[in-house]
Scaffold this motif. Sequence first.
Motif, PDB file in Angstrom:
ATOM      1  N   UNK A   1      46.011  55.907  41.802  1.00  0.00           N
ATOM      2  CA  UNK A   1      47.049  55.245  41.016  1.00  0.00           C
ATOM      3  C   UNK A   1      46.765  53.750  40.893  1.00  0.00           C
ATOM      4  N   UNK A   2      46.427  53.114  42.011  1.00  0.00           N
ATOM      5  CA  UNK A   2      46.170  51.676  41.989  1.00  0.00           C
ATOM      6  C   UNK A   2      44.973  51.343  41.107  1.00  0.00           C
ATOM      7  N   UNK A   3      43.909  52.143  41.208  1.00  0.00           N
ATOM      8  CA  UNK A   3      42.746  51.941  40.335  1.00  0.00           C
ATOM      9  C   UNK A   3      43.144  52.114  38.865  1.00  0.00           C
ATOM     10  N   UNK A   4      43.975  53.112  38.609  1.00  0.00           N
ATOM     11  CA  UNK A   4      44.392  53.384  37.239  1.00  0.00           C
ATOM     12  C   UNK A   4      45.235  52.268  36.654  1.00  0.00           C
ATOM     13  N   UNK A   5      46.133  51.718  37.447  1.00  0.00           N
ATOM     14  CA  UNK A   5      46.968  50.613  36.966  1.00  0.00           C
ATOM     15  C   UNK A   5      46.093  49.407  36.623  1.00  0.00           C
ATOM     16  N   UNK A   6      45.095  49.119  37.459  1.00  0.00           N
ATOM     17  CA  UNK A   6      44.182  48.012  37.172  1.00  0.00           C
ATOM     18  C   UNK A   6      43.442  48.248  35.857  1.00  0.00           C
ATOM     19  N   UNK A   7      43.017  49.478  35.627  1.00  0.00           N
ATOM     20  CA  UNK A   7      42.326  49.809  34.375  1.00  0.00           C
ATOM     21  C   UNK A   7      43.251  49.645  33.178  1.00  0.00           C
ATOM     22  N   UNK A   8      44.502  50.096  33.322  1.00  0.00           N
ATOM     23  CA  UNK A   8      45.474  50.007  32.231  1.00  0.00           C
ATOM     24  C   UNK A   8      45.787  48.546  31.898  1.00  0.00           C
ATOM     25  N   UNK A   9      45.850  47.699  32.910  1.00  0.00           N
ATOM     26  CA  UNK A   9      46.106  46.275  32.666  1.00  0.00           C
ATOM     27  C   UNK A   9      45.015  45.678  31.789  1.00  0.00           C
ATOM     28  N   UNK A  10      43.763  46.052  32.042  1.00  0.00           N
ATOM     29  CA  UNK A  10      42.640  45.538  31.241  1.00  0.00           C
ATOM     30  C   UNK A  10      42.689  46.112  29.828  1.00  0.00           C
TER      31      UNK A  10
END
Length: 466
Positions: free
Chosen positions: A360-369
Amino acid sequence: MATSPLLDDLRAALGPDAVLTDPDLLRGHERDEADLCASATPFVVTRPRSTEEVVAVVRAAGRHGVPVVPQGARTGLAGAANAVDGAVVISTTAMDAILEIDPVSRIAVVQPGVVNAALTAAVGERGLWYPPDPGSWESSTIGGNVATNAGGMCCVKYGVTTEYVLGLEVVLASGEVLRTGRRTAKGVAGYDLTRLFVGSEGTLGVITEVTVALRPAPAESLTLVAVFGSTTEAGEAVARIAAQGLSPSLLELLDRTHLAAIEAYRPMGLRTDAEALLLAAADTGPRAAVDLAELASVCEAAGAEEVYAASDAVEAAALLQARRSAHPAMEKYAADAYPGGNGGLIIDDLAVPRGALAALLDGVARIAVECQVPIGVVGHAGDGNMHPNIVVDRADPASLERGRRAFDEIMRLGLELGGTCTGEHGVGLLKREWLAREIGPVGVRVHQAIKTALDPAGLLNPGKVL
């Protein structure tokens, strides 16, 4: 003085001082703290002081076909307390009496306007403890906590609000008074109507009294901080803590954005160069030091760059207060990012299985970019309940569109990881679409059938949840 048949009925039942029509007061009751959720000006705000007065308000509104919106301290973050146009608001803040504390049965009976921290202090004088502790506990009310099934930082070990609500008194849309639940330690008579109303966000009835379970006050906890070079490593540490059967009384995560925001809001020497920080506590009495050492060992094995224990209770309290400052700190962060009052936050609240936290944390970082929006993540790592804070410029339609797209992508990711669209803030206005996706068509029909059975005219907090 404004007048109408409805206002005349309300003033006759409550007295003129408890029936508010001043435009400034009405505007002050339009919404809770959820940003970018629709709201409107109510027709009138009422401040009943008893169950009987709530009954009178509900019946008067029903006679005139006017919607009713219950409100507590309006600290919610999903728009559940937002007024609809022309509504009667029932503010329960004047119903703030602790009616009973029973140390033998370990229960308390309170009115809905009792502030969470006030109940904690009152029962603490009797050597007891009310565990649910939402971040807004110094201002949020028990009625609002129950209506949204609020969580908090201690939930990783002690559970959310519903696990402490033994019984309720609720005013139904008909004006009838329903009592649910029990005062006993055990009881399974009939359907569990108490849990039906916990988390119903004022759509099924107006809560006027709550019987809560209490625990003996815990031993003083020991606290540690673990600093990580990535949120992925912090998420892995949480998974390992769970896998090894450890039971911290608190396990919170703050990412780099939040660390910077909190340090700017209330300086205390936090590591703003860290990508993630885990705040953990153990409160198992004589074993606390052993438990804390085990937590530290797991964090180090997961890649923590630094692990240190609070030197005393004062430092531990300061660290806890820093975590509680996350929301106002991020509000300031958004305001500084977009001056002129245009900075806003879309605050997410989703929960995933603990083993999926790193993903989830990795995914949120990707979504922010991908969406080109700043997103800070904070939350209750120990139970997988994260709060991504999406920073937007209210004055820029493109920024708002990117923020809403990021919100939807995070929701979609959470469900794909086997999670839920809300861990503790509730559905309100913010997540109706995602609730429908999560529970499916049959679940929606069952929800609607319950709503229709209890509120056939659809006047209780319309437009919320479904």
